[in-house]
Design a protein around this motif. Sequence first.
Motif, PDB file in Angstrom:
ATOM      1  N   ARG A 150      35.536  26.130  29.499  1.00  0.00           N
ATOM      2  CA  ARG A 150      35.196  25.718  30.848  1.00  0.00           C
ATOM      3  C   ARG A 150      35.722  26.730  31.864  1.00  0.00           C
ATOM      4  NH1 ARG A 150      32.760  21.208  31.839  1.00  0.00           N
ATOM      5  NH2 ARG A 150      32.566  20.470  33.978  1.00  0.00           N
ATOM      6  N   CYS A 151      34.904  26.997  32.856  1.00  0.00           N
ATOM      7  CA  CYS A 151      35.256  27.944  33.918  1.00  0.00           C
ATOM      8  C   CYS A 151      35.612  27.181  35.188  1.00  0.00           C
ATOM      9  CB  CYS A 151      34.086  28.887  34.218  1.00  0.00           C
ATOM     10  SG  CYS A 151      33.536  29.878  32.816  1.00  0.00           S
ATOM     11  N   PHE A 152      36.630  27.667  35.876  1.00  0.00           N
ATOM     12  CA  PHE A 152      37.049  27.087  37.155  1.00  0.00           C
ATOM     13  C   PHE A 152      37.087  28.184  38.210  1.00  0.00           C
ATOM     14  CE2 PHE A 152      38.780  24.444  33.796  1.00  0.00           C
ATOM     15  CZ  PHE A 152      38.461  23.167  34.213  1.00  0.00           C
ATOM     16  N   VAL A 153      36.522  27.874  39.356  1.00  0.00           N
ATOM     17  CA  VAL A 153      36.461  28.841  40.459  1.00  0.00           C
ATOM     18  C   VAL A 153      37.650  28.618  41.377  1.00  0.00           C
ATOM     19  CG1 VAL A 153      35.112  29.697  42.395  1.00  0.00           C
ATOM     20  CG2 VAL A 153      33.947  28.895  40.315  1.00  0.00           C
ATOM     21  N   LEU A 154      38.439  29.680  41.596  1.00  0.00           N
ATOM     22  CA  LEU A 154      39.625  29.597  42.450  1.00  0.00           C
ATOM     23  C   LEU A 154      39.519  30.651  43.550  1.00  0.00           C
ATOM     24  CD1 LEU A 154      42.373  29.330  39.664  1.00  0.00           C
ATOM     25  CD2 LEU A 154      41.141  27.477  40.788  1.00  0.00           C
ATOM     26  N   PRO A 155      39.032  30.268  44.728  1.00  0.00           N
ATOM     27  CA  PRO A 155      38.936  31.235  45.830  1.00  0.00           C
ATOM     28  C   PRO A 155      40.310  31.773  46.211  1.00  0.00           C
ATOM     29  CG  PRO A 155      37.654  29.252  46.295  1.00  0.00           C
ATOM     30  CD  PRO A 155      38.498  28.948  45.095  1.00  0.00           C
ATOM     31  N   THR A 156      40.428  33.089  46.381  1.00  0.00           N
ATOM     32  CA  THR A 156      41.721  33.696  46.699  1.00  0.00           C
ATOM     33  C   THR A 156      42.004  33.708  48.198  1.00  0.00           C
ATOM     34  OG1 THR A 156      40.795  35.932  46.889  1.00  0.00           O
ATOM     35  CG2 THR A 156      41.497  35.195  44.688  1.00  0.00           C
ATOM     36  N   GLY A 157      40.947  33.675  49.007  1.00  0.00           N
ATOM     37  CA  GLY A 157      41.153  33.771  50.451  1.00  0.00           C
ATOM     38  C   GLY A 157      41.458  35.174  50.926  1.00  0.00           C
ATOM     39  N   LEU A 158      41.421  36.148  50.022  1.00  0.00           N
ATOM     40  CA  LEU A 158      41.720  37.536  50.393  1.00  0.00           C
ATOM     41  C   LEU A 158      40.472  38.206  50.955  1.00  0.00           C
ATOM     42  CD1 LEU A 158      43.792  38.615  47.252  1.00  0.00           C
ATOM     43  CD2 LEU A 158      44.667  37.917  49.479  1.00  0.00           C
ATOM     44  N   SER A 159      40.656  38.966  52.007  1.00  0.00           N
ATOM     45  CA  SER A 159      39.524  39.657  52.637  1.00  0.00           C
ATOM     46  C   SER A 159      39.632  41.169  52.500  1.00  0.00           C
ATOM     47  CB  SER A 159      39.451  39.288  54.127  1.00  0.00           C
ATOM     48  OG  SER A 159      40.672  39.610  54.782  1.00  0.00           O
ATOM     49  N   ALA A 160      40.731  41.647  51.933  1.00  0.00           N
ATOM     50  CA  ALA A 160      40.915  43.083  51.740  1.00  0.00           C
ATOM     51  C   ALA A 160      41.402  43.345  50.324  1.00  0.00           C
ATOM     52  CB  ALA A 160      41.931  43.633  52.757  1.00  0.00           C
ATOM     53  N   GLU A 161      41.230  44.574  49.854  1.00  0.00           N
ATOM     54  CA  GLU A 161      41.671  44.924  48.503  1.00  0.00           C
ATOM     55  C   GLU A 161      43.197  44.879  48.402  1.00  0.00           C
ATOM     56  OE1 GLU A 161      40.130  48.650  47.287  1.00  0.00           O
ATOM     57  OE2 GLU A 161      38.085  47.911  46.982  1.00  0.00           O
ATOM     58  N   LYS A 162      43.681  44.362  47.281  1.00  0.00           N
ATOM     59  CA  LYS A 162      45.115  44.287  47.013  1.00  0.00           C
ATOM     60  C   LYS A 162      45.390  44.801  45.606  1.00  0.00           C
ATOM     61  CE  LYS A 162      46.214  42.028  50.847  1.00  0.00           C
ATOM     62  NZ  LYS A 162      47.137  42.587  51.887  1.00  0.00           N
ATOM     63  N   PHE A 163      46.563  45.424  45.440  1.00  0.00           N
ATOM     64  CA  PHE A 163      46.988  45.842  44.107  1.00  0.00           C
ATOM     65  C   PHE A 163      47.633  44.654  43.399  1.00  0.00           C
ATOM     66  CE2 PHE A 163      46.852  50.064  46.093  1.00  0.00           C
ATOM     67  CZ  PHE A 163      46.160  50.766  45.120  1.00  0.00           C
ATOM     68  N   LEU A 164      47.198  44.408  42.176  1.00  0.00           N
ATOM     69  CA  LEU A 164      47.754  43.329  41.369  1.00  0.00           C
ATOM     70  C   LEU A 164      48.805  43.920  40.441  1.00  0.00           C
ATOM     71  CD1 LEU A 164      47.526  40.330  40.542  1.00  0.00           C
ATOM     72  CD2 LEU A 164      45.860  41.038  38.831  1.00  0.00           C
ATOM     73  N   THR A 165      50.050  43.519  40.610  1.00  0.00           N
ATOM     74  CA  THR A 165      51.135  44.067  39.789  1.00  0.00           C
ATOM     75  C   THR A 165      51.589  43.115  38.698  1.00  0.00           C
ATOM     76  OG1 THR A 165      52.776  43.263  41.372  1.00  0.00           O
ATOM     77  CG2 THR A 165      52.000  45.527  41.659  1.00  0.00           C
ATOM     78  N   GLU A 166      51.486  41.817  38.926  1.00  0.00           N
ATOM     79  CA  GLU A 166      51.873  40.816  37.928  1.00  0.00           C
ATOM     80  C   GLU A 166      50.952  39.613  38.050  1.00  0.00           C
ATOM     81  OE1 GLU A 166      56.518  40.694  37.067  1.00  0.00           O
ATOM     82  OE2 GLU A 166      56.100  40.468  39.206  1.00  0.00           O
ATOM     83  N   ILE A 167      50.709  38.975  36.918  1.00  0.00           N
ATOM     84  CA  ILE A 167      49.920  37.753  36.920  1.00  0.00           C
ATOM     85  C   ILE A 167      50.496  36.814  35.873  1.00  0.00           C
ATOM     86  CG2 ILE A 167      48.236  38.659  35.247  1.00  0.00           C
ATOM     87  CD1 ILE A 167      46.099  37.047  36.752  1.00  0.00           C
ATOM     88  N   GLU A 168      50.532  35.539  36.176  1.00  0.00           N
ATOM     89  CA  GLU A 168      51.084  34.556  35.260  1.00  0.00           C
ATOM     90  C   GLU A 168      50.220  33.306  35.264  1.00  0.00           C
ATOM     91  OE1 GLU A 168      55.340  32.262  34.337  1.00  0.00           O
ATOM     92  OE2 GLU A 168      54.959  33.135  36.311  1.00  0.00           O
ATOM     93  N   ILE A 169      49.951  32.767  34.086  1.00  0.00           N
ATOM     94  CA  ILE A 169      49.197  31.532  33.947  1.00  0.00           C
ATOM     95  C   ILE A 169      50.116  30.466  33.382  1.00  0.00           C
ATOM     96  CG2 ILE A 169      47.313  30.387  32.722  1.00  0.00           C
ATOM     97  CD1 ILE A 169      47.065  34.085  33.174  1.00  0.00           C
ATOM     98  N   VAL A 170      50.163  29.325  34.018  1.00  0.00           N
ATOM     99  CA  VAL A 170      51.007  28.214  33.558  1.00  0.00           C
ATOM    100  C   VAL A 170      50.111  27.004  33.319  1.00  0.00           C
ATOM    101  CG1 VAL A 170      52.998  26.751  34.050  1.00  0.00           C
ATOM    102  CG2 VAL A 170      52.926  29.094  34.939  1.00  0.00           C
ATOM    103  N   PRO A 171      49.765  26.704  32.064  1.00  0.00           N
ATOM    104  CA  PRO A 171      48.910  25.549  31.785  1.00  0.00           C
ATOM    105  C   PRO A 171      49.590  24.238  32.162  1.00  0.00           C
ATOM    106  CG  PRO A 171      48.976  27.055  29.917  1.00  0.00           C
ATOM    107  CD  PRO A 171      50.056  27.485  30.865  1.00  0.00           C
ATOM    108  N   GLY A 172      48.798  23.283  32.604  1.00  0.00           N
ATOM    109  CA  GLY A 172      49.352  21.971  32.900  1.00  0.00           C
ATOM    110  C   GLY A 172      49.676  21.190  31.644  1.00  0.00           C
TER     111      GLY A 172
END
Length: 222
Positions: A150-172
């Motif tokens: 299943r896919c879920f859409v999560l709008p970021t609200g970002l309007s400009a490019e950003k560098f992504l340095t870390e990402i973490e997923i925490v399942p419920g």
Amino acid sequence: MKLKLSAFCFSLAFVGIVNTQTPNWAEHVAPILYNNCTSCHIQGGIAPFNLVGYTSAKNYSNSIKSSTTNRNMPPWPADPKYKRYAHERLLSNEEIKTISDWVDAGSPMGDVNKAPADPIAKTETSIISPDLRLKMPNYAVNTSAKDEYRCFVLPTGLSAEKFLTEIEIVPGNFSVVHHVLVFHDTSNIPASLDLADPNPGYLGFGGTGSSSSKLIGVWVPG
């Protein structure tokens, strides 16, 4: 002098054979399981049974021996003879033999005071102060006969490019989430597919349904 030296050397070799220690859970097997298995085989984890504590390991000792000897566990599909990776989830030949010898000896517990501390299931975040925190809508898995993608859409609200340095997923719920793929998409296709499905998110296998989606993160148990 030569005769005495020869006798002394023979004596050392003989003592070494007699004092070979039988592996026990506390000192030899628990460190292997806790370092390689219990990130999934823990209460509330994705694995079908818990391997924290001596009793649990003892109950599944034959399965542990079989799975590790056949190198089915820990799961690592990459062929180490072809290419090596950092942080590989592989047991050494010595670790596999330790487990096998422990099971063959009747799975002795050993001195529990020498065992490592029991691991605790990870439920909190590792990134303490994230710049952006996104939460998917609540969704209850209602299938038991097959996997659900299943896919879920999560709008970021970002309007400009950003560098992504870390990402973490925490399942419920760690016990039902097999893996997570994170895509970045600037089209309206995922949002349209989401609106067309009456439930939160929408069904999808292998991608988002949009050819412009770019994979930026992956999470799997352990």
